[in-house]
Design a protein around this motif. Structure first.
Motif, short mmCIF file in Angstrom:
data_model
loop_
_atom_site.label_atom_id
_atom_site.label_comp_id
_atom_site.label_asym_id
_atom_site.label_seq_id
_atom_site.Cartn_x
_atom_site.Cartn_y
_atom_site.Cartn_z
N SER A 89 0.87 -1.25 0.04
CA SER A 89 0.04 0.03 -0.01
C SER A 89 0.85 1.14 -0.06
O SER A 89 0.65 2.19 -0.81
CB SER A 89 -0.91 -0.02 1.37
N ARG A 90 2.05 1.20 0.60
CA ARG A 90 2.91 2.37 0.83
C ARG A 90 3.44 2.74 -0.51
O ARG A 90 3.55 3.84 -1.25
CB ARG A 90 3.89 2.19 1.80
N HIS A 91 3.83 1.64 -1.12
CA HIS A 91 4.66 1.71 -2.60
C HIS A 91 3.50 2.19 -3.49
O HIS A 91 3.76 2.99 -4.32
CB HIS A 91 5.16 0.62 -2.97
N LEU A 92 2.35 1.76 -3.31
CA LEU A 92 1.16 2.08 -4.50
C LEU A 92 0.63 3.42 -4.08
O LEU A 92 0.52 4.28 -5.22
CB LEU A 92 0.03 1.19 -4.44
N THR A 93 0.69 3.85 -3.12
CA THR A 93 0.22 5.37 -2.71
C THR A 93 1.55 6.17 -3.42
O THR A 93 1.02 7.44 -4.05
CB THR A 93 0.40 5.62 -1.20
N LYS A 94 2.56 5.83 -3.40
CA LYS A 94 3.94 6.76 -4.05
C LYS A 94 3.55 6.75 -5.42
O LYS A 94 3.76 7.88 -5.89
CB LYS A 94 5.32 5.99 -3.43
N LEU A 95 3.47 5.55 -6.05
CA LEU A 95 3.04 5.67 -7.47
C LEU A 95 2.16 6.50 -7.88
O LEU A 95 2.09 7.02 -9.05
CB LEU A 95 2.96 4.04 -7.96
N ARG A 96 0.83 6.40 -7.51
CA ARG A 96 -0.31 7.20 -7.62
C ARG A 96 0.06 8.51 -7.27
O ARG A 96 -0.50 9.38 -8.11
CB ARG A 96 -1.62 6.77 -6.51
#
Length: 122
Positions: A89-96
């Motif tokens: 989730s943390r990495h997906l947030t950064k990519l978003r």
């Protein structure tokens, strides 16, 4: 030529095709970022720095690589990449945040995919 050697040659050819496709996809993303819409208003430089920082992480590159194939939810990414839910989730947030991926809610699940409009802007 032996059948086993032909199979090895086919396997090597397929792997090379996959590598060329991935490299081409990465070039398209970088071109789209460089030609981004914020160039004229001064926000371009900071956005480019954020995107390059996001691409510098191995886990985020692995996530982008998987999302190039299909849309997935966090639980699918956990299974495929062997990540914890919080880490994914943390990495997906950064990519978003960098607009490299987009999220689409379907019922209780959020599915992530590559931001195709970013690639279309080139």
């Amino acid at each position: 030529m032996a059948i086993s050697q032909r199979l090895v040659d086919i396997d090597i050819g397929l792997r090379m095709s996959i590598i060329k496709y991935k490299n081409s996809m990465k070039r398209d993303i970088i071109r789209a970022i460089i030609k981004g819409p914020n160039y004229a208003n001064g926000g371009y430089c900071m956005e480019l720095v954020d995107v390059l920082k996001a691409l510098a992480d191995e886990t985020r590159l692995r996530i982008l690589n998987v999302l190039c194939q299909e849309s997935l939810c966090v639980c699918d990414l956990e299974d495929v990449l062997k990540l914890s839910q919080s880490n994914a989730s943390r990495h997906l947030t950064k990519l978003r945040h960098c607009r490299l991926i987009v999220a689409e809610k379907q019922a209780q699940w959020v599915y992530y995919r590559i931001n195709e409009t970013l690639l279309a802007e080139q």
